[in-house]
Write an enzyme that holds these catalytic residues in place. Structure first.
Site, short mmCIF file in Angstrom:
data_model
loop_
_atom_site.label_atom_id
_atom_site.label_comp_id
_atom_site.label_asym_id
_atom_site.label_seq_id
_atom_site.Cartn_x
_atom_site.Cartn_y
_atom_site.Cartn_z
N GLU A 107 -2.18 -5.41 8.49
CA GLU A 107 -1.54 -4.87 9.68
C GLU A 107 -2.41 -5.11 10.91
OE1 GLU A 107 -0.66 -0.73 9.18
OE2 GLU A 107 0.40 -1.02 7.28
N ASP A 127 0.82 -1.21 0.00
CA ASP A 127 0.00 0.00 0.00
C ASP A 127 0.85 1.26 0.00
OD1 ASP A 127 0.93 -0.11 2.59
OD2 ASP A 127 -1.05 -0.07 3.55
N SER A 128 2.19 1.08 0.08
CA SER A 128 3.11 2.21 -0.08
C SER A 128 2.99 2.81 -1.47
CB SER A 128 4.55 1.76 0.17
OG SER A 128 4.85 0.58 -0.56
N GLU A 144 8.24 -4.62 11.62
CA GLU A 144 8.69 -3.32 11.11
C GLU A 144 9.12 -2.38 12.23
OE1 GLU A 144 7.47 0.39 8.15
OE2 GLU A 144 6.18 -1.39 8.27
N ASP A 159 -1.22 -6.13 -0.38
CA ASP A 159 -1.57 -5.45 0.86
C ASP A 159 -3.07 -5.18 0.91
OD1 ASP A 159 -0.09 -4.78 3.10
OD2 ASP A 159 1.09 -3.27 2.04
N LYS A 196 -1.62 -9.41 2.85
CA LYS A 196 -0.95 -8.94 4.07
C LYS A 196 -1.84 -7.94 4.77
CE LYS A 196 2.43 -5.82 4.14
NZ LYS A 196 1.95 -4.84 5.14
#
Length: 350
Positions: free
Chosen positions: A163, A92-93, A230, A131, A161
């Site tokens: 978070e 998502d960066s 991270e 993501d 993925k």
């Protein structure tokens, strides 16, 4: 040994523990029968071996570092597959790197799907993970399942993925139950940068380190096949890795994790934003891009591009005469004007 002692750099063995496994851990690893065959049994010498979850476990078992890079489009996916990394993450960066958003929270699922499809067309041997954007899985387990299914069916990814710490356990369980592989992500959570008061290192106190360790164990028990660690202390990254039976992927978590991850644009030096401490540039592509654009503009303005012979096409003389006859002209001459004036002078004259 307690987490507090591990984090205390005054403890006599703290520095040694960051890189050297204890004799007890070596014995424990040697006595355990590997759940998966060693990486050497997977024809490591054969190029472009397809990365599977089983292969990732084998790499972890054999202490072969796992490589993960982000990719956001077809060309970058080809690059990651040419000298293949183990995992491609459509991160998502891309919100900041590709779309110019101020943070990852602005990215929509439809935008993520668009980029996943492009990457999928260029990806071959790496395991392809997508993501889950902010807001697509937090509200309910049902939302998480629907979003993940779309990423697999429409985005053509092989896993997702997400978070989150222990609050993400229920989502991980639901997704793995229906056969969608999940890579968990703890430590610094970029989607929560506002509530975290910025992009800050996590796990620097005994309490927060314990919280992250407990979250990692819970996510492993929930079925996550791997976990991203991270922005946390090197010692903590190595300790969590030792306590788990799944691969850990470090992003600013030190060399003690099972593998490493970076954003491709950071690796090749094209991202113009702030450089994080854990980032290393392995190339300066941005400099070459600037040079290429500048030389192109200069060549067009001074008339050296395109060159009639090298970059132009010809037409049969007879066909050209027929064309002129149809236009009612007996002849027509054109001679390229020499324009080898420096670009800045040419602009001034115009």
């Amino acid at each position: 040994m307690s987490i507090a002692k591990i984090l205390d750099t005054s403890y006599p063995y703290a520095r040694r523990l960051s890189c050297i496994p204890t004799l007890q851990s070596i014995r424990r690893m040697s006595l355990q029968s590997p759940k998966y065959p060693p990486a050497s049994a997977l024809s490591a010498s054969t190029p472009h071996v397809k990365t599977t979850i089983g292969r990732l476990h084998s790499l972890r078992t054999s202490k072969t570092p796992i490589t993960l890079l982000t990719a956001y489009d077809y060309p970058t996916a080809l690059a990651c597959s040419a000298h293949p990394v183990d995992i491609i993450l459509v991160g998502d960066s891309l919100a900041q790197v590709c779309l110019g958003y101020p943070s990852t929270t602005r990215l929509s699922l439809d935008e993520m799907l668009h980029h996943c499809r492009a990457v999928a067309r260029g990806s071959s041997s790496p395991l392809l993970i997508g993501d889950m954007p902010f807001g697509t899985y937090a509200a309910s387990v049902s939302d998480a399942v629907k979003s993940a299914v779309r990423l697999v069916q429409e985005g053509h990814v092989e896993g997702v993925k997400l978070e989150g710490e222990e609050e993400a356990v229920e989502r991980v369980q639901a997704l793995t139950k229906i056969g969608i592989p999940v890579m968990a992500h703890i430590g610094l959570l970029p989607q929560r940068h506002v509530s975290l008061s910025g992009y800050r290192v996590q796990g620097r106190t005994a309490q927060s380190a314990s919280r992250l360790l407990h979250a990692a164990r819970a996510l492993e028990d929930a079925g996550a096949f791997s976990i991203v660690l991270e922005a946390m202390p090197t010692l903590l990254g190595a300790y969590i890795t030792e306590q788990l039976n799944i691969p850990t992927i470090g992003v600013g978590a030190g060399p003690g994790t099972s593998g490493q991850a970076l954003v491709l644009d950071d690796v090749v030096g094209t991202f113009s934003g702030r450089k994080s401490r854990f980032v290393r540039h392995f190339a300066d592509v941005r400099k070459e891009v600037v040079r290429g654009v500048s030389e192109y503009v200069n060549a067009v303005r001074n008339g050296t591009f395109p060159d009639c012979d090298r970059e132009g096409y010809s037409i049969d003389r007879g066909e050209w005469e027929k064309f002129l006859a149809a236009e009612g002209r007996s002849s027509w001459m054109w001679t390229p004007a020499p324009r080898d004036t420096p670009a800045e002078d040419a602009v001034a004259e115009s």
